[in-house]
Scaffold this motif. Structure first.
Motif, mmCIF file in Angstrom:
data_model
loop_
_atom_site.group_PDB
_atom_site.id
_atom_site.type_symbol
_atom_site.label_atom_id
_atom_site.label_comp_id
_atom_site.label_asym_id
_atom_site.label_seq_id
_atom_site.Cartn_x
_atom_site.Cartn_y
_atom_site.Cartn_z
ATOM 1 N N TRP A 1 1.047 15.645 -0.334
ATOM 2 C CA TRP A 1 2.148 16.095 0.521
ATOM 3 C C TRP A 1 2.940 14.915 1.078
ATOM 4 N N VAL A 2 2.227 13.891 1.512
ATOM 5 C CA VAL A 2 2.899 12.703 2.045
ATOM 6 C C VAL A 2 3.772 12.069 0.966
ATOM 7 N N LEU A 3 3.222 11.939 -0.246
ATOM 8 C CA LEU A 3 3.980 11.324 -1.341
ATOM 9 C C LEU A 3 5.180 12.181 -1.745
ATOM 10 N N GLY A 4 4.980 13.485 -1.811
ATOM 11 C CA GLY A 4 6.092 14.369 -2.157
ATOM 12 C C GLY A 4 7.234 14.261 -1.164
ATOM 13 N N ILE A 5 6.903 14.288 0.106
ATOM 14 C CA ILE A 5 7.925 14.168 1.156
ATOM 15 C C ILE A 5 8.555 12.771 1.129
ATOM 16 N N ALA A 6 7.730 11.750 0.869
ATOM 17 C CA ALA A 6 8.262 10.378 0.810
ATOM 18 C C ALA A 6 9.257 10.228 -0.344
ATOM 19 N N PHE A 7 8.942 10.784 -1.513
ATOM 20 C CA PHE A 7 9.879 10.712 -2.642
ATOM 21 C C PHE A 7 11.194 11.424 -2.316
ATOM 22 N N ILE A 8 11.108 12.576 -1.674
ATOM 23 C CA ILE A 8 12.328 13.305 -1.302
ATOM 24 C C ILE A 8 13.120 12.504 -0.266
ATOM 25 N N ALA A 9 12.436 11.860 0.671
ATOM 26 C CA ALA A 9 13.117 11.015 1.664
ATOM 27 C C ALA A 9 13.821 9.839 0.988
ATOM 28 N N VAL A 10 13.166 9.229 -0.001
ATOM 29 C CA VAL A 10 13.800 8.125 -0.738
ATOM 30 C C VAL A 10 15.015 8.648 -1.502
ATOM 31 N N ALA A 11 14.936 9.862 -2.045
ATOM 32 C CA ALA A 11 16.082 10.457 -2.746
ATOM 33 C C ALA A 11 17.268 10.605 -1.803
ATOM 34 N N ARG B 1 28.417 5.512 -8.338
ATOM 35 C CA ARG B 1 28.148 6.908 -7.937
ATOM 36 C C ARG B 1 27.222 7.602 -8.935
ATOM 37 N N VAL B 2 27.449 7.390 -10.229
ATOM 38 C CA VAL B 2 26.597 8.013 -11.247
ATOM 39 C C VAL B 2 25.171 7.490 -11.113
ATOM 40 N N VAL B 3 25.022 6.198 -10.960
ATOM 41 C CA VAL B 3 23.697 5.597 -10.811
ATOM 42 C C VAL B 3 23.037 6.093 -9.531
ATOM 43 N N GLN B 4 23.795 6.151 -8.447
ATOM 44 C CA GLN B 4 23.262 6.594 -7.158
ATOM 45 C C GLN B 4 22.743 8.028 -7.256
ATOM 46 N N TRP B 5 23.533 8.928 -7.815
ATOM 47 C CA TRP B 5 23.127 10.323 -7.928
ATOM 48 C C TRP B 5 21.979 10.498 -8.923
ATOM 49 N N SER B 6 21.975 9.726 -10.005
ATOM 50 C CA SER B 6 20.875 9.795 -10.977
ATOM 51 C C SER B 6 19.567 9.360 -10.343
ATOM 52 N N ALA B 7 19.606 8.259 -9.603
ATOM 53 C CA ALA B 7 18.396 7.779 -8.931
ATOM 54 C C ALA B 7 17.923 8.798 -7.897
ATOM 55 N N ALA B 8 18.843 9.359 -7.134
ATOM 56 C CA ALA B 8 18.478 10.361 -6.130
ATOM 57 C C ALA B 8 17.836 11.581 -6.792
ATOM 58 N N ALA B 9 18.392 12.023 -7.895
ATOM 59 C CA ALA B 9 17.838 13.179 -8.615
ATOM 60 C C ALA B 9 16.432 12.879 -9.133
ATOM 61 N N LEU B 10 16.232 11.675 -9.641
ATOM 62 C CA LEU B 10 14.919 11.281 -10.139
ATOM 63 C C LEU B 10 13.885 11.252 -9.015
ATOM 64 N N PHE B 11 14.229 10.634 -7.887
ATOM 65 C CA PHE B 11 13.313 10.599 -6.756
ATOM 66 C C PHE B 11 13.032 12.008 -6.226
ATOM 67 N N ALA B 12 14.066 12.831 -6.112
ATOM 68 C CA ALA B 12 13.889 14.206 -5.617
ATOM 69 C C ALA B 12 13.011 15.006 -6.576
ATOM 70 N N GLY B 13 13.258 14.857 -7.870
ATOM 71 C CA GLY B 13 12.437 15.552 -8.867
ATOM 72 C C GLY B 13 10.967 15.174 -8.763
ATOM 73 N N LEU B 14 10.708 13.894 -8.582
ATOM 74 C CA LEU B 14 9.321 13.448 -8.411
ATOM 75 C C LEU B 14 8.717 14.009 -7.131
ATOM 76 N N GLY B 15 9.512 14.062 -6.075
ATOM 77 C CA GLY B 15 9.024 14.619 -4.818
ATOM 78 C C GLY B 15 8.653 16.083 -4.958
ATOM 79 N N VAL B 16 9.517 16.855 -5.587
ATOM 80 C CA VAL B 16 9.247 18.285 -5.798
ATOM 81 C C VAL B 16 8.028 18.456 -6.697
ATOM 82 N N TRP B 17 7.942 17.643 -7.746
ATOM 83 C CA TRP B 17 6.787 17.702 -8.642
ATOM 84 C C TRP B 17 5.488 17.418 -7.891
ATOM 85 N N MET B 18 5.503 16.413 -7.008
ATOM 86 C CA MET B 18 4.308 16.094 -6.211
ATOM 87 C C MET B 18 3.938 17.263 -5.304
ATOM 88 N N LEU B 19 4.940 17.853 -4.640
ATOM 89 C CA LEU B 19 4.681 18.962 -3.733
ATOM 90 C C LEU B 19 4.177 20.185 -4.475
#
Length: 187
Positions: free
Chosen positions: A70-80, A166-184
């Motif tokens: 849970w901590v890691l999932g939330i942390a990944f979403i926060a980084v996103a 902007r493309v790189v920023q949104w791609s990185a955010a999507a990747l971090f968010a995806g990992l966060g959701v996957w962890m959760l």
């Protein structure tokens, strides 16, 4: 191998367009001596990511696996979310160092200060907590950082012409968010 590859990909992608890449670009444009700058940045990256990796492994060992998930999932979403926050460009107006070792020290200090508490350092900490693998996470994070930074130093200001921040920023955010959701979700 998974820890290394995920660290490489997440840090490398997360570093594109980041303030530390801007710092590297500014150093390169200002001093026009890429190799001492790269050496200073490499040393700073090893120090910053080494600390984040060690702390992540320590945290990972202390937490219950369910709580850690849970901590890691939330942390990944926060980084996103953090990835989407615009960064300020800061330029240091100090006199140019005259000797290569002075430029290495200048690059080391400037980059270390910029890297402390940065998204890539936070991602490294989270990955180290997840994988409990010090060397693969550290190696992947350092290599990912350098793959994003070295071209900025070598190519200078023309790097920005080929990469849409902007493309790189949104791609990185999507990747971090995806990992966060996957962890959760139980990953």
């Amino acid at each position: 191998m998974e820890a290394f590859l995920n660290s490489l990909a997440l840090v490398g992608l997360g570093e594109l367009g980041d303030k530390t890449q801007v710092v590297a670009l500014l150093l390169a444009m200002r001093y026009k001596k890429p190799w001492p700058i790269i050496l200073g940045i490499l040393a700073a990256t090893i120090v910053a990511m080494g600390g984040a990796t060690a702390l992540g492994v320590l945290i990972g060992k202390q937490l219950d696996p369910q709580l850690l998930r849970w901590v890691l999932g939330i942390a990944f979403i926060a980084v996103a979310i953090w990835t989407l926050v615009p960064e300020k460009e800061e330029e240091n107006e100090k006199a140019a160092p005259r000797k290569p070792h002075a430029l290495i020290v200048t690059a080391f200090i400037a980059f270390l200060v910029a890297e402390l508490g940065d998204k890539s350092q936070a991602a490294t900490l989270v990955l180290a907590a997840k994988y409990q693998a010090w060397w693969p996470v550290l190696a992947g994070s350092v290599l990912g950082e350098m793959l994003a930074i070295v071209p900025a130093v070598l190519i200078g200001k023309t790097t920005a012409a080929f990469i849409s921040p902007r493309v790189v920023q949104w791609s990185a955010a999507a990747l971090f968010a995806g990992l966060g959701v996957w962890m959760l979700w139980g990953g």
